[in-house]
Design an enzyme around this catalytic site. Sequence first.
Site, PDB file in Angstrom:
ATOM      1  N   GLU A   1     -38.678 -23.011 -29.885  1.00 30.89           N
ATOM      2  CA  GLU A   1     -37.883 -22.186 -29.950  1.00 30.89           C
ATOM      3  C   GLU A   1     -37.458 -21.358 -28.959  1.00 30.89           C
ATOM      4  OE1 GLU A   1     -40.685 -18.231 -31.263  1.00 30.89           O
ATOM      5  OE2 GLU A   1     -40.399 -17.814 -29.234  1.00 30.89           O
TER       6      GLU A   1
ATOM      7  N   SER B   1     -44.749 -19.116 -27.666  1.00 33.03           N
ATOM      8  CA  SER B   1     -44.348 -19.847 -28.219  1.00 33.03           C
ATOM      9  C   SER B   1     -42.925 -20.993 -28.181  1.00 33.03           C
ATOM     10  CB  SER B   1     -44.139 -19.849 -29.326  1.00 33.03           C
ATOM     11  OG  SER B   1     -45.605 -18.693 -29.715  1.00 33.03           O
TER      12      SER B   1
ATOM     13  N   ARG C   1     -36.833 -15.802 -36.531  1.00 27.74           N
ATOM     14  CA  ARG C   1     -36.972 -15.373 -35.299  1.00 27.74           C
ATOM     15  C   ARG C   1     -35.265 -16.638 -34.707  1.00 27.74           C
ATOM     16  NH1 ARG C   1     -40.945 -13.623 -34.914  1.00 27.74           N
ATOM     17  NH2 ARG C   1     -43.439 -14.207 -33.664  1.00 27.74           N
TER      18      ARG C   1
HETATM   19  P1  FAD Z   1     -33.911 -15.532 -21.735  1.00 29.85           P
HETATM   20  O1  FAD Z   1     -35.077 -16.540 -21.996  1.00 29.85           O
HETATM   21  O2  FAD Z   1     -33.245 -14.789 -20.626  1.00 29.85           O
HETATM   22  O3  FAD Z   1     -33.059 -15.636 -22.587  1.00 29.85           O
HETATM   23  C1  FAD Z   1     -32.800 -16.027 -23.918  1.00 29.85           C
HETATM   24  C2  FAD Z   1     -31.555 -16.789 -24.756  1.00 29.85           C
HETATM   25  O4  FAD Z   1     -31.028 -15.143 -24.637  1.00 29.85           O
HETATM   26  C3  FAD Z   1     -30.498 -17.698 -23.942  1.00 29.85           C
HETATM   27  O5  FAD Z   1     -30.412 -17.891 -24.778  1.00 29.85           O
HETATM   28  C4  FAD Z   1     -30.120 -16.259 -23.488  1.00 29.85           C
HETATM   29  O6  FAD Z   1     -28.725 -17.098 -23.469  1.00 29.85           O
HETATM   30  C5  FAD Z   1     -29.990 -15.306 -24.040  1.00 29.85           C
HETATM   31  N1  FAD Z   1     -29.581 -13.681 -24.132  1.00 29.85           N
HETATM   32  C6  FAD Z   1     -30.128 -13.306 -22.843  1.00 29.85           C
HETATM   33  N2  FAD Z   1     -29.699 -12.587 -22.454  1.00 29.85           N
HETATM   34  C7  FAD Z   1     -28.966 -12.177 -23.152  1.00 29.85           C
HETATM   35  C8  FAD Z   1     -27.900 -10.989 -23.636  1.00 29.85           C
HETATM   36  N3  FAD Z   1     -27.316  -9.904 -22.403  1.00 29.85           N
HETATM   37  N4  FAD Z   1     -26.540 -11.345 -24.414  1.00 29.85           N
HETATM   38  C9  FAD Z   1     -26.143 -12.878 -25.239  1.00 29.85           C
HETATM   39  N5  FAD Z   1     -27.388 -13.346 -24.653  1.00 29.85           N
HETATM   40  C10 FAD Z   1     -28.362 -13.230 -23.890  1.00 29.85           C
HETATM   41  N6  FAD Z   1     -40.587 -14.074 -28.543  1.00 29.85           N
HETATM   42  C11 FAD Z   1     -41.166 -13.331 -29.495  1.00 29.85           C
HETATM   43  O7  FAD Z   1     -40.298 -13.573 -30.382  1.00 29.85           O
HETATM   44  N7  FAD Z   1     -42.262 -12.702 -29.963  1.00 29.85           N
HETATM   45  C12 FAD Z   1     -43.777 -12.671 -29.209  1.00 29.85           C
HETATM   46  O8  FAD Z   1     -44.925 -12.194 -28.795  1.00 29.85           O
HETATM   47  C13 FAD Z   1     -43.561 -13.521 -27.732  1.00 29.85           C
HETATM   48  N8  FAD Z   1     -43.945 -13.507 -26.569  1.00 29.85           N
HETATM   49  C14 FAD Z   1     -43.180 -13.916 -25.667  1.00 29.85           C
HETATM   50  C15 FAD Z   1     -45.423 -14.476 -24.228  1.00 29.85           C
HETATM   51  C16 FAD Z   1     -44.510 -15.139 -23.617  1.00 29.85           C
HETATM   52  C17 FAD Z   1     -45.564 -15.182 -22.436  1.00 29.85           C
HETATM   53  C18 FAD Z   1     -43.418 -15.424 -23.019  1.00 29.85           C
HETATM   54  C19 FAD Z   1     -42.856 -16.225 -21.390  1.00 29.85           C
HETATM   55  C20 FAD Z   1     -42.549 -15.676 -24.183  1.00 29.85           C
HETATM   56  C21 FAD Z   1     -42.950 -14.907 -25.024  1.00 29.85           C
HETATM   57  N9  FAD Z   1     -41.230 -14.653 -25.936  1.00 29.85           N
HETATM   58  C22 FAD Z   1     -41.962 -13.839 -27.290  1.00 29.85           C
HETATM   59  C23 FAD Z   1     -40.301 -15.015 -25.830  1.00 29.85           C
HETATM   60  C24 FAD Z   1     -39.333 -14.549 -24.539  1.00 29.85           C
HETATM   61  O9  FAD Z   1     -40.294 -13.171 -24.512  1.00 29.85           O
HETATM   62  C25 FAD Z   1     -38.081 -13.670 -26.135  1.00 29.85           C
HETATM   63  O10 FAD Z   1     -37.399 -14.448 -26.404  1.00 29.85           O
HETATM   64  C26 FAD Z   1     -37.722 -12.670 -25.488  1.00 29.85           C
HETATM   65  O11 FAD Z   1     -36.955 -11.894 -25.752  1.00 29.85           O
HETATM   66  C27 FAD Z   1     -36.638 -13.762 -24.094  1.00 29.85           C
HETATM   67  O12 FAD Z   1     -35.761 -12.857 -23.033  1.00 29.85           O
HETATM   68  P2  FAD Z   1     -35.323 -13.119 -21.745  1.00 29.85           P
HETATM   69  O13 FAD Z   1     -34.507 -11.747 -21.652  1.00 29.85           O
HETATM   70  O14 FAD Z   1     -36.287 -13.768 -21.103  1.00 29.85           O
HETATM   71  O15 FAD Z   1     -34.409 -14.071 -22.663  1.00 29.85           O
HETATM   72  P1  NAP Z   2     -52.614 -15.197 -33.969  1.00 29.02           P
HETATM   73  O1  NAP Z   2     -52.928 -14.160 -33.832  1.00 29.02           O
HETATM   74  O2  NAP Z   2     -53.784 -16.502 -33.840  1.00 29.02           O
HETATM   75  O3  NAP Z   2     -52.067 -16.245 -35.595  1.00 29.02           O
HETATM   76  C1  NAP Z   2     -51.715 -17.458 -35.487  1.00 29.02           C
HETATM   77  C2  NAP Z   2     -49.807 -17.274 -36.236  1.00 29.02           C
HETATM   78  O4  NAP Z   2     -50.702 -17.028 -37.744  1.00 29.02           O
HETATM   79  C3  NAP Z   2     -49.350 -16.155 -35.918  1.00 29.02           C
HETATM   80  O5  NAP Z   2     -48.083 -17.316 -35.502  1.00 29.02           O
HETATM   81  C4  NAP Z   2     -48.364 -15.834 -36.920  1.00 29.02           C
HETATM   82  O6  NAP Z   2     -47.519 -16.465 -37.681  1.00 29.02           O
HETATM   83  C5  NAP Z   2     -48.991 -16.187 -37.769  1.00 29.02           C
HETATM   84  N1  NAP Z   2     -50.483 -15.360 -39.190  1.00 29.02           N
HETATM   85  C6  NAP Z   2     -51.031 -14.606 -38.870  1.00 29.02           C
HETATM   86  N2  NAP Z   2     -51.545 -13.511 -39.573  1.00 29.02           N
HETATM   87  C7  NAP Z   2     -50.440 -13.294 -40.145  1.00 29.02           C
HETATM   88  C8  NAP Z   2     -50.597 -12.742 -40.808  1.00 29.02           C
HETATM   89  N3  NAP Z   2     -51.118 -11.126 -41.581  1.00 29.02           N
HETATM   90  N4  NAP Z   2     -49.486 -12.721 -41.927  1.00 29.02           N
HETATM   91  C9  NAP Z   2     -48.258 -13.118 -41.037  1.00 29.02           C
HETATM   92  N5  NAP Z   2     -48.585 -14.069 -40.523  1.00 29.02           N
HETATM   93  C10 NAP Z   2     -49.428 -14.473 -39.759  1.00 29.02           C
HETATM   94  O7  NAP Z   2     -50.921 -15.568 -32.910  1.00 29.02           O
HETATM   95  P2  NAP Z   2     -51.082 -15.696 -31.720  1.00 29.02           P
HETATM   96  O8  NAP Z   2     -50.354 -17.134 -31.032  1.00 29.02           O
HETATM   97  O9  NAP Z   2     -52.057 -14.997 -31.221  1.00 29.02           O
HETATM   98  O10 NAP Z   2     -50.349 -14.876 -31.667  1.00 29.02           O
HETATM   99  C11 NAP Z   2     -50.049 -12.955 -32.052  1.00 29.02           C
HETATM  100  C12 NAP Z   2     -48.673 -12.478 -32.327  1.00 29.02           C
HETATM  101  O11 NAP Z   2     -47.746 -12.916 -31.488  1.00 29.02           O
HETATM  102  C13 NAP Z   2     -47.487 -13.826 -33.291  1.00 29.02           C
HETATM  103  O12 NAP Z   2     -47.196 -12.869 -34.412  1.00 29.02           O
HETATM  104  C14 NAP Z   2     -47.054 -14.494 -32.455  1.00 29.02           C
HETATM  105  O13 NAP Z   2     -45.652 -14.699 -33.149  1.00 29.02           O
HETATM  106  C15 NAP Z   2     -46.698 -13.661 -31.565  1.00 29.02           C
HETATM  107  N6  NAP Z   2     -46.493 -14.422 -29.852  1.00 29.02           N
HETATM  108  C16 NAP Z   2     -44.845 -14.240 -29.998  1.00 29.02           C
HETATM  109  C17 NAP Z   2     -44.950 -16.061 -29.275  1.00 29.02           C
HETATM  110  C18 NAP Z   2     -43.344 -15.997 -28.518  1.00 29.02           C
HETATM  111  O14 NAP Z   2     -42.952 -16.968 -27.747  1.00 29.02           O
HETATM  112  N7  NAP Z   2     -42.288 -16.227 -29.713  1.00 29.02           N
HETATM  113  C19 NAP Z   2     -46.164 -15.755 -27.833  1.00 29.02           C
HETATM  114  C20 NAP Z   2     -46.869 -15.185 -27.843  1.00 29.02           C
HETATM  115  C21 NAP Z   2     -47.354 -14.698 -28.992  1.00 29.02           C
HETATM  116  P3  NAP Z   2     -46.168 -15.504 -36.277  1.00 29.02           P
HETATM  117  O15 NAP Z   2     -46.055 -16.312 -34.768  1.00 29.02           O
HETATM  118  O16 NAP Z   2     -44.872 -15.819 -37.560  1.00 29.02           O
HETATM  119  O17 NAP Z   2     -46.234 -13.804 -36.597  1.00 29.02           O
END
Ligand code: FAD
Ligand code: NAP
Length: 342
Positions: free
Chosen positions: A337, A241, A165
């Site tokens: 995050e 998250s 991340r």
């Molecule tokens: P924004 O929120 O608009 O911006 C995020 C950051 O990136 C800001 O600092 C912004 O300035 C910068 N940015 C955006 N676009 C640019 C650009 N073109 N150039 C330079 N900087 C830029 N994230 C995960 O990693 N894994 C997941 O599974 C995941 N699941 C999610 C589920 C939900 C329901 C939600 C709401 C969020 C989730 N996220 C997840 C977080 C998010 O969706 C990601 O981080 C996504 O990449 C953000 O994209 P955005 O376009 O909305 O960015």
């Molecule tokens: P989950 O499947 O309930 O798992 C809980 C946590 O355990 C996750 O955070 C995941 O880490 C870790 N995990 C589970 N199995 C794993 C494996 N085999 N090896 C390493 N790590 C493991 O998680 P969840 O909340 O439903 O989300 C599912 C996936 O979507 C995750 O990968 C999560 O990161 C991603 N997600 C991200 C966001 C966001 O905003 N960043 C939002 C929703 C979902 P990791 O998170 O490192 O994968």
Amino acid sequence: MSLVIPEFNLQSFNTLAVPCIAAWYISVSDEIELKKAIEFAKEKSLKLLVLGGGSNVILPEYFDGLAIHVRTQGISIISQTENEVVLGVAAGENWHDFVMWCLTNNFYGLENLALIPGTVGAAPIQNIGAYGVEVKDFIAEVKVIERQSLLPITFVNEACQFDYRESIFKSENLDKYIVTSVVFKLSKVAAVNITYPALINAINDMFGQGHISTPLDVADAVIAVRESKLPNPQDIPNVGSFFKNPIVERRDYERLVVVHPKMPHFPAKNGAVKLAAGWLIDQAGWRGRALNGAAVHEKQALVLTNPQRKSAETVLRLAQEIVIDVHKKFGVMLEAEPRTYS
Ligand code: FAD
Ligand code: NAP
């Protein structure tokens, strides 16, 4: 140049739905507009907020600067061989639509990242990841404009310093560049990554045990699990998250696991251990609780929600209470995050 709008309401442009007025706002649909927008900000000495889908930001009630909404579009095939394809994708493309476009065209690798909200340009910023896949493994280059000089620069994968991340754009080069496009290298050979228990269970439920999954099956299963567990921001505002999973030293993990033998843990780099932030928050008793209208999601304690569309301050107060409590109970410091702006 498209219109620069004063006093613009960003509440519907951030998925946490916090009220936010930007002193100035512009939507850019090509690189010329983007450069002009940066020049406008320079002339007026305005700070910048670069906005994609607004799904990983926490905005202030008033942003005293220029919000640049990146809405550039376009996907092109740069080159291909029998086994691989190289794609150039504009920063403003919707991430999930791009993932599904790849599957329709039999380009594989991104299927575990289906249904992540936001744009292609934001994907490298925090090296988005889900279900055992990180976008860094499919990024060849990130093309940016340097904000100071307005010059285009290409970062090859290794230069992006991708980590869990994390990337150089979120750390040492924060606010130096705007991503204009991302170059992906994807496979034309179907291979799947099914390691997360939640994904394995969903696939078994949907297709039956022993089924040989295609990348499209994986995407369908990922979509089904996410829809069942995560609140849709359009109904219940959230930023996914709220905290990163903490990576702790092995000795800290060993201290904790004696007291909490069921604590989920996963190997991280250099012998460190990744803990599940959602589990820690749940065990600390926060799942389903609310404070001043902000809440901890019932089905996943890692997600904080803002059902009453209150200000960032309200959500951040809940987050702070959780950080303090988890630290008190486990000695582990949670880190947010999404990025908080002031
Ligand atoms: P924004 O929120 O608009 O911006 C995020 C950051 O990136 C800001 O600092 C912004 O300035 C910068 N940015 C955006 N676009 C640019 C650009 N073109 N150039 C330079 N900087 C830029 N994230 C995960 O990693 N894994 C997941 O599974 C995941 N699941 C999610 C589920 C939900 C329901 C939600 C709401 C969020 C989730 N996220 C997840 C977080 C998010 O969706 C990601 O981080 C996504 O990449 C953000 O994209 P955005 O376009 O909305 O960015
Ligand atoms: P989950 O499947 O309930 O798992 C809980 C946590 O355990 C996750 O955070 C995941 O880490 C870790 N995990 C589970 N199995 C794993 C494996 N085999 N090896 C390493 N790590 C493991 O998680 P969840 O909340 O439903 O989300 C599912 C996936 O979507 C995750 O990968 C999560 O990161 C991603 N997600 C991200 C966001 C966001 O905003 N960043 C939002 C929703 C979902 P990791 O998170 O490192 O994968």
